[in-house]
Design a protein around this motif. Structure first.
Motif, PDB file in Angstrom:
ATOM      1  N   LEU A 162      -5.506  -7.696  -4.044  1.00 23.26           N
ATOM      2  CA  LEU A 162      -6.100  -7.479  -2.725  1.00 23.26           C
ATOM      3  C   LEU A 162      -6.196  -5.989  -2.406  1.00 23.26           C
ATOM      4  O   LEU A 162      -7.251  -5.494  -1.989  1.00 23.26           O
ATOM      5  N   VAL A 163      -5.113  -5.265  -2.626  1.00 26.47           N
ATOM      6  CA  VAL A 163      -5.120  -3.823  -2.366  1.00 26.47           C
ATOM      7  C   VAL A 163      -6.156  -3.128  -3.241  1.00 26.47           C
ATOM      8  O   VAL A 163      -6.904  -2.251  -2.785  1.00 26.47           O
ATOM      9  N   ARG A 164      -6.240  -3.532  -4.503  1.00 26.10           N
ATOM     10  CA  ARG A 164      -7.211  -2.914  -5.409  1.00 26.10           C
ATOM     11  C   ARG A 164      -8.641  -3.186  -4.955  1.00 26.10           C
ATOM     12  O   ARG A 164      -9.505  -2.303  -5.014  1.00 26.10           O
ATOM     13  N   LEU A 165      -8.905  -4.413  -4.468  1.00 28.70           N
ATOM     14  CA  LEU A 165     -10.261  -4.766  -4.052  1.00 28.70           C
ATOM     15  C   LEU A 165     -10.647  -4.118  -2.726  1.00 28.70           C
ATOM     16  O   LEU A 165     -11.830  -3.976  -2.421  1.00 28.70           O
ATOM     17  N   VAL A 166      -9.668  -3.741  -1.930  1.00 29.94           N
ATOM     18  CA  VAL A 166      -9.970  -2.974  -0.722  1.00 29.94           C
ATOM     19  C   VAL A 166     -10.277  -1.529  -1.100  1.00 29.94           C
ATOM     20  O   VAL A 166     -11.185  -0.902  -0.549  1.00 29.94           O
ATOM     21  N   ALA A 224       0.830  -1.205   0.000  1.00 28.93           N
ATOM     22  CA  ALA A 224       0.000   0.000   0.000  1.00 28.93           C
ATOM     23  C   ALA A 224       0.865   1.255   0.000  1.00 28.93           C
ATOM     24  O   ALA A 224       0.555   2.238  -0.681  1.00 28.93           O
ATOM     25  N   ARG A 225       1.961   1.229   0.762  1.00 28.82           N
ATOM     26  CA  ARG A 225       2.852   2.393   0.787  1.00 28.82           C
ATOM     27  C   ARG A 225       3.508   2.615  -0.568  1.00 28.82           C
ATOM     28  O   ARG A 225       3.618   3.748  -1.041  1.00 28.82           O
ATOM     29  N   PRO A 227      -8.681 -15.288  -0.237  1.00 29.01           N
ATOM     30  CA  PRO A 227      -7.269 -15.164   0.151  1.00 29.01           C
ATOM     31  C   PRO A 227      -6.292 -15.644  -0.914  1.00 29.01           C
ATOM     32  O   PRO A 227      -5.083 -15.462  -0.764  1.00 29.01           O
ATOM     33  N   THR A 228      -6.802 -16.235  -1.993  1.00 32.56           N
ATOM     34  CA  THR A 228      -5.921 -16.737  -3.047  1.00 32.56           C
ATOM     35  C   THR A 228      -5.515 -15.656  -4.044  1.00 32.56           C
ATOM     36  O   THR A 228      -4.662 -15.901  -4.900  1.00 32.56           O
ATOM     37  N   VAL A 229      -6.108 -14.462  -3.955  1.00 32.61           N
ATOM     38  CA  VAL A 229      -5.748 -13.406  -4.905  1.00 32.61           C
ATOM     39  C   VAL A 229      -4.360 -12.866  -4.570  1.00 32.61           C
ATOM     40  O   VAL A 229      -3.879 -12.991  -3.441  1.00 32.61           O
ATOM     41  N   GLY A 230      -3.709 -12.273  -5.538  1.00 30.89           N
ATOM     42  CA  GLY A 230      -2.409 -11.669  -5.305  1.00 30.89           C
ATOM     43  C   GLY A 230      -2.532 -10.409  -4.466  1.00 30.89           C
ATOM     44  O   GLY A 230      -3.614  -9.819  -4.340  1.00 30.89           O
TER      45      GLY A 230
END
Length: 222
Positions: free
Chosen positions: A120-124, A29-30, A113-116
């Motif tokens: 994951l960051v994009r979906l959040v 994220a950073r 949890p299987t996504v990269g």
């Protein structure tokens, strides 16, 4: 305003059981500069303690679906919704009753949890529910906060009696029994037999309030 510009005014909290995952998400994220992660906790208790100490609720929380504690997932999502916080759930099984209950309680997304990590960051940042998931039908029994907590504790693998759980919660055993009776009555009013503990477990699992023991084992949490 573009997605990245709008995201900069938002804050994100992580409530996940894995420190490794938490650190990896924070680093990514950073570097991407798309998420402003303002708090990180590895248990619901730690996250709640931070908020009670005066911490500002984040705009969005990435919440582990399988935190092994006394607070069922549905209740965690309710609490966050009352704070004005969006919940994105991290867990396997987007087509399960647990996930459907999470959606009905106000969760805005579910991430497998299987996504990269980049996904994951994009979906959040831009949450949503998988479009190809067939949602299960629930029993449709609506429980109060305390009924959820008491029924799930009574039906859980810990198997505490109302008296034992009352001591954990700091209330009287009769108060716990009252919540247990009223919660069971909500199921029977809908024609659902919960006359035994086994039947109550089945009903709570079918309505998405309780994680079955088989799921805990499959997730490797105990």
């Amino acid at each position: 305003m573009g997605d990245k510009e709008s995201a900069r005014g938002c804050s994100t909290g992580l409530v996940v059981s894995s420190p490794v995952l938490g650190r990896a998400v924070r680093r990514l994220a950073r570097s991407a500069r798309e998420l402003d992660i303002t708090c990180s906790a590895y248990s619901w208790h730690d996250f709640s303690t931070t908020l009670r100490a005066g911490g500002r609720p984040p705009t969005t929380v990435l919440l582990d679906a399988f935190l092994d504690d006394w607070v069922p997932l549905a209740l965690k999502i309710r609490v966050l919704a009352r704070l004005g916080t969006r919940t994105v759930v991290l867990g396997s099984g987007a087509a399960t009753p647990l996930a459907e209950r999470a959606r009905l309680e106000g969760a805005v997304g579910w991430v497998e949890p299987t996504v990269g990590l980049d996904t994951l960051v994009r979906l959040v940042e831009r949450p949503g529910w998988p479009a190809d998931v067939v949602r299960p039908s629930l029993l449709g029994v609506e429980l109060t906060d305390r009924q959820i907590q008491v029924l799930c504790a009574y039906a859980s693998r810990r198997g505490l009696s109302p008296g034992q759980f009352a001591r954990v919660m700091g209330v009287s055993a009769e108060t716990m029994r009252s919540h247990l009776r009223s919660g069971r009555r909500r199921f029977t009013d809908r024609g659902v037999d919960v006359s035994s503990q086994a039947l109550l477990i089945d009903a709570l699992v079918a309505d998405g309030y309780l994680v079955p023991e088989s799921r805990w084992r499959a997730e490797g949490r105990w």
